[in-house]
Scaffold this motif. Structure first.
Motif, short mmCIF file in Angstrom:
data_model
loop_
_atom_site.label_atom_id
_atom_site.label_comp_id
_atom_site.label_asym_id
_atom_site.label_seq_id
_atom_site.Cartn_x
_atom_site.Cartn_y
_atom_site.Cartn_z
N GLN A 183 27.21 1.20 -1.22
CA GLN A 183 27.65 -0.12 -0.75
C GLN A 183 28.41 -0.87 -1.83
OE1 GLN A 183 24.32 -2.67 0.22
NE2 GLN A 183 23.06 -1.87 -1.45
N TRP A 184 28.09 -0.63 -3.10
CA TRP A 184 28.79 -1.31 -4.19
C TRP A 184 30.20 -0.75 -4.36
CZ3 TRP A 184 26.73 -5.57 -6.41
CH2 TRP A 184 25.38 -5.80 -6.18
N PHE A 185 30.37 0.55 -4.15
CA PHE A 185 31.71 1.12 -4.19
C PHE A 185 32.56 0.58 -3.04
CE2 PHE A 185 29.90 4.27 -7.09
CZ PHE A 185 30.95 4.47 -7.97
N HIS A 186 31.96 0.47 -1.85
CA HIS A 186 32.71 -0.09 -0.72
C HIS A 186 33.10 -1.54 -0.98
CE1 HIS A 186 32.57 3.22 2.15
NE2 HIS A 186 31.30 3.43 1.82
N LEU A 187 32.23 -2.28 -1.65
CA LEU A 187 32.48 -3.69 -1.93
C LEU A 187 33.61 -3.89 -2.93
CD1 LEU A 187 31.41 -6.66 -1.61
CD2 LEU A 187 29.94 -6.17 -3.59
N ALA A 188 33.76 -2.98 -3.87
CA ALA A 188 34.68 -3.17 -4.99
C ALA A 188 36.15 -3.11 -4.56
CB ALA A 188 34.42 -2.11 -6.06
N ASP A 189 36.97 -3.86 -5.30
CA ASP A 189 38.42 -3.76 -5.15
C ASP A 189 39.01 -2.73 -6.11
OD1 ASP A 189 39.05 -5.95 -3.20
OD2 ASP A 189 38.01 -7.13 -4.72
N ALA A 190 38.35 -2.50 -7.23
CA ALA A 190 38.81 -1.53 -8.22
C ALA A 190 37.62 -1.11 -9.06
CB ALA A 190 39.91 -2.12 -9.11
N VAL A 191 37.76 0.04 -9.71
CA VAL A 191 36.72 0.55 -10.61
C VAL A 191 37.30 0.57 -12.02
CG1 VAL A 191 35.36 2.59 -11.24
CG2 VAL A 191 35.57 1.92 -8.83
N VAL A 192 36.49 0.11 -12.98
CA VAL A 192 36.87 0.13 -14.39
C VAL A 192 35.87 1.01 -15.12
CG1 VAL A 192 37.38 -1.23 -16.43
CG2 VAL A 192 37.75 -2.22 -14.15
N PHE A 193 36.39 1.96 -15.89
CA PHE A 193 35.51 2.92 -16.58
C PHE A 193 35.96 3.03 -18.04
CE2 PHE A 193 33.62 7.34 -16.97
CZ PHE A 193 32.32 6.90 -16.87
N PRO A 194 35.36 2.22 -18.94
CA PRO A 194 35.86 2.08 -20.31
C PRO A 194 35.12 2.92 -21.35
CG PRO A 194 34.32 0.32 -19.86
CD PRO A 194 34.31 1.23 -18.65
N SER A 195 34.72 4.14 -21.00
CA SER A 195 33.89 4.93 -21.91
C SER A 195 34.59 5.21 -23.24
CB SER A 195 33.51 6.25 -21.25
OG SER A 195 32.50 6.08 -20.29
N ARG A 196 33.76 5.48 -24.23
CA ARG A 196 34.25 5.86 -25.54
C ARG A 196 34.57 7.35 -25.55
NH1 ARG A 196 30.77 3.16 -30.13
NH2 ARG A 196 32.86 3.01 -31.04
N ASP A 197 35.17 7.81 -26.62
CA ASP A 197 35.72 9.17 -26.63
C ASP A 197 34.67 10.23 -26.35
OD1 ASP A 197 38.04 10.95 -27.14
OD2 ASP A 197 36.79 11.67 -28.79
N GLU A 198 33.39 9.98 -26.71
CA GLU A 198 32.36 11.01 -26.56
C GLU A 198 32.05 11.36 -25.11
OE1 GLU A 198 30.51 7.99 -29.36
OE2 GLU A 198 32.55 8.23 -28.55
N GLU A 199 32.46 10.53 -24.16
CA GLU A 199 32.17 10.81 -22.74
C GLU A 199 32.80 12.14 -22.34
OE1 GLU A 199 30.22 10.26 -19.66
OE2 GLU A 199 30.77 8.18 -20.07
N THR A 200 31.97 13.04 -21.82
CA THR A 200 32.43 14.41 -21.60
C THR A 200 33.31 14.54 -20.37
OG1 THR A 200 30.37 15.17 -22.60
CG2 THR A 200 31.68 16.80 -21.39
N LEU A 201 32.82 14.11 -19.22
CA LEU A 201 33.59 14.23 -17.98
C LEU A 201 33.80 12.87 -17.34
CD1 LEU A 201 34.97 15.85 -15.71
CD2 LEU A 201 32.72 16.14 -14.67
N GLY A 202 32.70 12.22 -16.97
CA GLY A 202 32.82 10.93 -16.31
C GLY A 202 32.91 11.07 -14.81
#
Length: 357
Positions: free
Chosen positions: A248-267
């Protein structure tokens, strides 16, 4: 040929790896593949997420506990599945299967973890090519390291009235920009950069007020709340907490922001944003560099750069045509490159090869 498999994870709480564990087993079950789960007693997975999947619980107290090691290994042997797949360090350390006994221990890695808890496995799966290359550089035999990426789940439908009620619950106006960031409050997820970037945004973008939804929890919660107060943006943030049913939160959103640091493997959030038809702004962490395409399916900015992240968010929200293009291309990517059936077929092919089928 279908190969039965047992899947073991020792986590107590939910996170990205645990969500993937549930998604993967449910997809296997939908495909009619024989699958079992072994999880930690009393944990989130045991209590609420695996209904309908054959599941057994064991204490899995610590990685040094000889009784836990004996229990886990004995259960795996008794399951008699040709494939025993473990996730993360605790389950992998506690699982010891002797070669030549008709069972193959496959350790799946979703991050750049210390490798000593995994070296005794018979084969290893990495969810990015970069991770597989790293495992080989650190001494694992190349012929037993296998790259299989994650698939994107189909979006879960949610009644529009329920989404509208959620909007009202969080006090959002009809014309607010709702920016969603899902992720545990740990350093690798880049929340500090996100808050600094959000503080730089103007009060309105294209005539609409931006608001930030942080869907998660974790050890940095207090520090992030302090940072938000110092920036004067607490009243523009929704602290949604960890959501066991995030659709429901994804449906509610207008956009997704994903600001991970370099160590994030896949996401996995990258794939979820595309699947839910949400335009995406992300940082150029390891996984994004491998799977995302700047200017085609997402807007990518440098890691740990609040000014660049703020500019990317503002530019995306101000450009309706760019949002539409990102959504269309994201849907194509999850269909063509990260489809569930194709990824499951790769797992079954690997299982058959390892089991000698």
């Amino acid at each position: 040929m279908t190969i039965p498999s047992l899947h073991i994870i020792g986590s107590r709480e939910m996170g990205g790896a645990e969500r993937w564990f549930v998604r993967f087993l449910r997809a296997m079950q939908r495909a009619g593949l024989p699958v079992q789960a072994l999880v930690r007693s009393g944990g989130d997975l045991a209590t609420r997420h695996l209904a309908g999947i054959p599941t057994h619980e064991l204490p899995m107290r610590t990685v040094w506990d000889p009784l836990s090691r004996w229990q886990v290994s004995a259960y795996a042997r008794a399951a008699r599945t040709p494939i025993v797949q473990t996730y993360m360090g605790r389950a992998s350390r506690l699982t010891h299967l002797k070669p030549g006994r008709g069972q193959i221990h496959v350790a799946r890695l979703g991050g750049y973890y210390a490798l000593h808890p995994f070296r005794h496995a018979h084969a290893w799966i990495g969810n990015t090519k970069g991770l597989c290359d790293w495992m080989i550089r650190h001494g694992l035999p190349a012929e037993r390291v296998h790259h299989i990426t994650n698939f994107a789940d189909a979006p879960i439908p949610v009644d529009t009235a329920k989404v509208a009620a959620l909007r009202a619950q969080i006090g959002a106006r009809d014309d607010d920009w709702l920016l969603l960031h899902p992720g545990r409050f740990v350093k690798v997820k880049g929340h500090a950069t996100l808050l600094a970037a959000f503080a730089r945004l103007p009060a309105e973008i294209a005539g609409r007020r931006p608001r930030l939804i942080l869907m998660g929890d974790g050890p940095l919660r207090e520090a992030l709340e302090t940072q938000a107060r110092e920036f004067g943006i607490m009243d523009r943030i929704v602290w949604a907490g960890w959501q066991h049913e995030p659709a429901q939160w994804f449906h509610l959103a207008d956009a997704v922001v994903f600001p991970s640091r370099d160590e994030e493997t896949l996401g996995n959030v990258v794939l979820e944003a595309w699947a839910y038809r949400k335009p995406l702004v992300a940082t150029a962490f390891r996984g994004a560099r491998e799977i995302a395409r700047h200017g085609e399916d997402s807007w990518i900015v440098p890691c740990d750069d609040p000014a660049a992240l703020a500019a990317g968010i503002e530019g995306l929200l101000a450009d309706a045509a760019l949002q539409t293009a990102f959504v269309a291309q994201g849907v194509r990517r999850v269909t063509d490159d990260f489809g569930e059936a194709a990824i499951l077929a790769r797992y079954q092919a690997l299982y058959a090869r390892l089991a000698g089928g």
